[in-house]
Design an enzyme around this catalytic site. Structure first.
Site, PDB file in Angstrom:
ATOM      1  N   PRO A  18      -5.627  40.990  43.291  1.00 36.63           N
ATOM      2  CA  PRO A  18      -5.124  42.155  44.008  1.00 36.63           C
ATOM      3  C   PRO A  18      -6.189  43.183  44.348  1.00 36.63           C
ATOM      4  O   PRO A  18      -7.063  43.481  43.544  1.00 36.63           O
ATOM      5  CB  PRO A  18      -4.085  42.752  43.051  1.00 36.63           C
ATOM      6  CG  PRO A  18      -4.375  42.150  41.729  1.00 36.63           C
ATOM      7  CD  PRO A  18      -4.973  40.802  41.992  1.00 36.63           C
ATOM      8  N   ASN A  19      -6.086  43.682  45.561  1.00 37.50           N
ATOM      9  CA  ASN A  19      -6.897  44.763  46.123  1.00 37.50           C
ATOM     10  C   ASN A  19      -8.303  44.335  46.521  1.00 37.50           C
ATOM     11  O   ASN A  19      -9.017  45.119  47.147  1.00 37.50           O
ATOM     12  CB  ASN A  19      -6.948  45.973  45.167  1.00 37.50           C
ATOM     13  CG  ASN A  19      -5.576  46.570  44.954  1.00 37.50           C
ATOM     14  OD1 ASN A  19      -4.894  46.882  45.928  1.00 37.50           O
ATOM     15  ND2 ASN A  19      -5.143  46.699  43.718  1.00 37.50           N
ATOM     16  N   ARG A  26     -13.594  50.711  50.823  1.00 40.45           N
ATOM     17  CA  ARG A  26     -13.386  51.919  50.019  1.00 40.45           C
ATOM     18  C   ARG A  26     -14.222  51.817  48.763  1.00 40.45           C
ATOM     19  O   ARG A  26     -14.656  50.733  48.378  1.00 40.45           O
ATOM     20  CB  ARG A  26     -11.908  52.044  49.598  1.00 40.45           C
ATOM     21  CG  ARG A  26     -10.958  52.456  50.697  1.00 40.45           C
ATOM     22  CD  ARG A  26      -9.535  52.564  50.142  1.00 40.45           C
ATOM     23  NE  ARG A  26      -9.540  53.113  48.782  1.00 40.45           N
ATOM     24  CZ  ARG A  26      -8.759  52.693  47.787  1.00 40.45           C
ATOM     25  NH1 ARG A  26      -7.922  51.704  47.977  1.00 40.45           N
ATOM     26  NH2 ARG A  26      -8.822  53.256  46.596  1.00 40.45           N
ATOM     27  N   TYR A  31     -17.838  49.241  44.351  1.00 39.45           N
ATOM     28  CA  TYR A  31     -17.679  47.853  44.790  1.00 39.45           C
ATOM     29  C   TYR A  31     -18.653  47.422  45.900  1.00 39.45           C
ATOM     30  O   TYR A  31     -18.620  46.266  46.324  1.00 39.45           O
ATOM     31  CB  TYR A  31     -16.236  47.620  45.247  1.00 39.45           C
ATOM     32  CG  TYR A  31     -15.227  47.813  44.129  1.00 39.45           C
ATOM     33  CD1 TYR A  31     -15.182  46.921  43.059  1.00 39.45           C
ATOM     34  CD2 TYR A  31     -14.349  48.895  44.125  1.00 39.45           C
ATOM     35  CE1 TYR A  31     -14.279  47.096  42.022  1.00 39.45           C
ATOM     36  CE2 TYR A  31     -13.434  49.083  43.092  1.00 39.45           C
ATOM     37  CZ  TYR A  31     -13.404  48.176  42.047  1.00 39.45           C
ATOM     38  OH  TYR A  31     -12.520  48.349  41.018  1.00 39.45           O
ATOM     39  N   ASN A  82     -12.002  36.138  40.559  1.00 43.60           N
ATOM     40  CA  ASN A  82     -11.949  37.548  40.196  1.00 43.60           C
ATOM     41  C   ASN A  82     -10.467  37.910  40.214  1.00 43.60           C
ATOM     42  O   ASN A  82      -9.887  38.104  41.288  1.00 43.60           O
ATOM     43  CB  ASN A  82     -12.725  38.408  41.187  1.00 43.60           C
ATOM     44  CG  ASN A  82     -12.717  39.878  40.765  1.00 43.60           C
ATOM     45  OD1 ASN A  82     -11.915  40.282  39.933  1.00 43.60           O
ATOM     46  ND2 ASN A  82     -13.605  40.674  41.346  1.00 43.60           N
ATOM     47  N   ALA A  85      -7.032  43.396  38.774  1.00 43.13           N
ATOM     48  CA  ALA A  85      -6.365  44.046  37.637  1.00 43.13           C
ATOM     49  C   ALA A  85      -5.520  43.071  36.809  1.00 43.13           C
ATOM     50  O   ALA A  85      -5.217  43.367  35.638  1.00 43.13           O
ATOM     51  CB  ALA A  85      -5.510  45.207  38.141  1.00 43.13           C
ATOM     52  N   GLU A 106     -15.410  33.451  35.708  1.00 41.88           N
ATOM     53  CA  GLU A 106     -14.759  34.747  35.952  1.00 41.88           C
ATOM     54  C   GLU A 106     -15.814  35.742  36.443  1.00 41.88           C
ATOM     55  O   GLU A 106     -16.877  35.879  35.826  1.00 41.88           O
ATOM     56  CB  GLU A 106     -14.144  35.238  34.636  1.00 41.88           C
ATOM     57  CG  GLU A 106     -13.455  36.585  34.729  1.00 41.88           C
ATOM     58  CD  GLU A 106     -12.929  37.065  33.367  1.00 41.88           C
ATOM     59  OE1 GLU A 106     -13.001  36.298  32.368  1.00 41.88           O
ATOM     60  OE2 GLU A 106     -12.479  38.220  33.303  1.00 41.88           O
ATOM     61  N   HIS A 108     -16.554  39.761  37.830  1.00 43.16           N
ATOM     62  CA  HIS A 108     -16.147  41.136  38.116  1.00 43.16           C
ATOM     63  C   HIS A 108     -17.287  41.846  38.802  1.00 43.16           C
ATOM     64  O   HIS A 108     -18.425  41.829  38.318  1.00 43.16           O
ATOM     65  CB  HIS A 108     -15.736  41.876  36.837  1.00 43.16           C
ATOM     66  CG  HIS A 108     -14.544  41.254  36.212  1.00 43.16           C
ATOM     67  ND1 HIS A 108     -13.276  41.411  36.748  1.00 43.16           N
ATOM     68  CD2 HIS A 108     -14.416  40.413  35.172  1.00 43.16           C
ATOM     69  CE1 HIS A 108     -12.427  40.699  36.038  1.00 43.16           C
ATOM     70  NE2 HIS A 108     -13.093  40.081  35.076  1.00 43.16           N
ATOM     71  N   ARG A 115     -16.439  51.128  32.220  1.00 39.14           N
ATOM     72  CA  ARG A 115     -15.307  51.831  32.840  1.00 39.14           C
ATOM     73  C   ARG A 115     -14.230  52.128  31.788  1.00 39.14           C
ATOM     74  O   ARG A 115     -14.486  52.102  30.597  1.00 39.14           O
ATOM     75  CB  ARG A 115     -14.788  50.998  34.021  1.00 39.14           C
ATOM     76  CG  ARG A 115     -15.886  50.755  35.072  1.00 39.14           C
ATOM     77  CD  ARG A 115     -15.401  49.968  36.259  1.00 39.14           C
ATOM     78  NE  ARG A 115     -14.404  50.720  37.023  1.00 39.14           N
ATOM     79  CZ  ARG A 115     -13.681  50.196  38.013  1.00 39.14           C
ATOM     80  NH1 ARG A 115     -13.834  48.918  38.343  1.00 39.14           N
ATOM     81  NH2 ARG A 115     -12.808  50.947  38.664  1.00 39.14           N
TER      82      ARG A 115
HETATM   83  O1  CA2 Z   1     -14.876  44.842  39.032  1.00 40.02           O
HETATM   84  C1  CA2 Z   1     -14.053  44.035  39.441  1.00 40.02           C
HETATM   85  O2  CA2 Z   1     -14.337  43.095  40.171  1.00 40.02           O
HETATM   86  C2  CA2 Z   1     -12.567  44.221  39.107  1.00 40.02           C
HETATM   87  O3  CA2 Z   1     -11.999  42.938  38.881  1.00 40.02           O
HETATM   88  C3  CA2 Z   1     -11.946  44.875  40.314  1.00 40.02           C
HETATM   89  C4  CA2 Z   1     -10.466  45.252  40.105  1.00 40.02           C
HETATM   90  C5  CA2 Z   1     -10.296  46.046  38.819  1.00 40.02           C
HETATM   91  O4  CA2 Z   1      -8.917  46.277  38.587  1.00 40.02           O
HETATM   92  C6  CA2 Z   1     -10.895  45.333  37.625  1.00 40.02           C
HETATM   93  O5  CA2 Z   1     -10.745  46.154  36.486  1.00 40.02           O
HETATM   94  C7  CA2 Z   1     -12.374  45.054  37.843  1.00 40.02           C
HETATM   95  C8  CA2 Z   1      -9.975  46.139  41.250  1.00 40.02           C
HETATM   96  C9  CA2 Z   1     -10.219  45.591  42.593  1.00 40.02           C
HETATM   97  C10 CA2 Z   1     -10.091  46.701  43.572  1.00 40.02           C
HETATM   98  O6  CA2 Z   1     -10.922  46.399  44.638  1.00 40.02           O
HETATM   99  C11 CA2 Z   1     -11.199  47.378  45.525  1.00 40.02           C
HETATM  100  C12 CA2 Z   1     -12.262  47.143  46.334  1.00 40.02           C
HETATM  101  C13 CA2 Z   1     -12.626  48.096  47.240  1.00 40.02           C
HETATM  102  C14 CA2 Z   1     -11.906  49.258  47.352  1.00 40.02           C
HETATM  103  C15 CA2 Z   1     -10.828  49.475  46.535  1.00 40.02           C
HETATM  104  C16 CA2 Z   1     -10.459  48.527  45.612  1.00 40.02           C
END
Ligand code: CA2
Length: 156
Positions: A18-19, A26, A31, A82, A85, A106, A108, A115
């Protein structure tokens, strides 16, 4: 090598949760600037240059990720994932990975350990064969390179 069939062509699955479709749009401080399409293209380039195949999928829905892991039981040698969340919440996704016998890496993008505390635990890490954290989107490429190394070792 145990767990890796000695086939010439390996099918690799890249899964994003997700996301992660928002990568590059963003929060570039966390990221980076590269989009998910950029990531998929660079991993595809690496895998296909080595003569293997890549399927790349992203979903914001837990059940879709689970279904793709189930499908991977038939013919996928390695998964780069990946889980977003769902990393920190999904026993269901862990159960799916436990039913899959291939390699799991895996990734991240951010260093989850720098964090919030709720990001420090991963349900998936105990099943993963390798974990790459905090290397930005390069982590996907590092995972792909590791899989190629293991495939080459199994082939030799
Ligand atoms: O660091 C990572 O790759 C995460 O898996 C990213 C997840 C987060 O919930 C994990 O704790 C760590 C969130 C992905 C959100 O991705 C975005 C990318 C760009 C802008 C907003 C969100």
């Amino acid at each position: 090598m145990a767990g890796i069939p000695e086939t010439i062509v390996a099918n690799i699955l890249l899964l994003n949760g997700p996301n992660l479709n928002l990568l590059g749009t963003r929060e570039p401080d966390v990221y980076g600037h590269e989009t998910l399409s950029d990531v998929e293209a660079s991993v595809r380039d690496l895998i296909e240059s080595a003569g293997h195949t890549l399927r790349a999928e992203q979903s914001n829905r837990e059940y879709e990720l689970i279904d793709w892991v189930h499908e991977a039981r038939d013919g996928i040698t390695a998964i780069i994932v990946n889980p977003g969340a769902f990393t920190h919440t999904s026993i269901a996704l862990l159960d799916a990975f436990n039913a899959y016998e291939g390699l799991v890496f895996e990734v991240h993008v951010s260093n989850v350990h720098k964090r919030e505390a709720f990001r420090h635990h991963s349900y998936i890490s105990g099943r993963a064969d390798g974990i790459i954290v905090g290397c930005g989107v390069q982590g996907y490429e590092l995972a792909a390179r590791r899989i190629l190394t293991l495939l080459a070792l199994a082939d030799g």
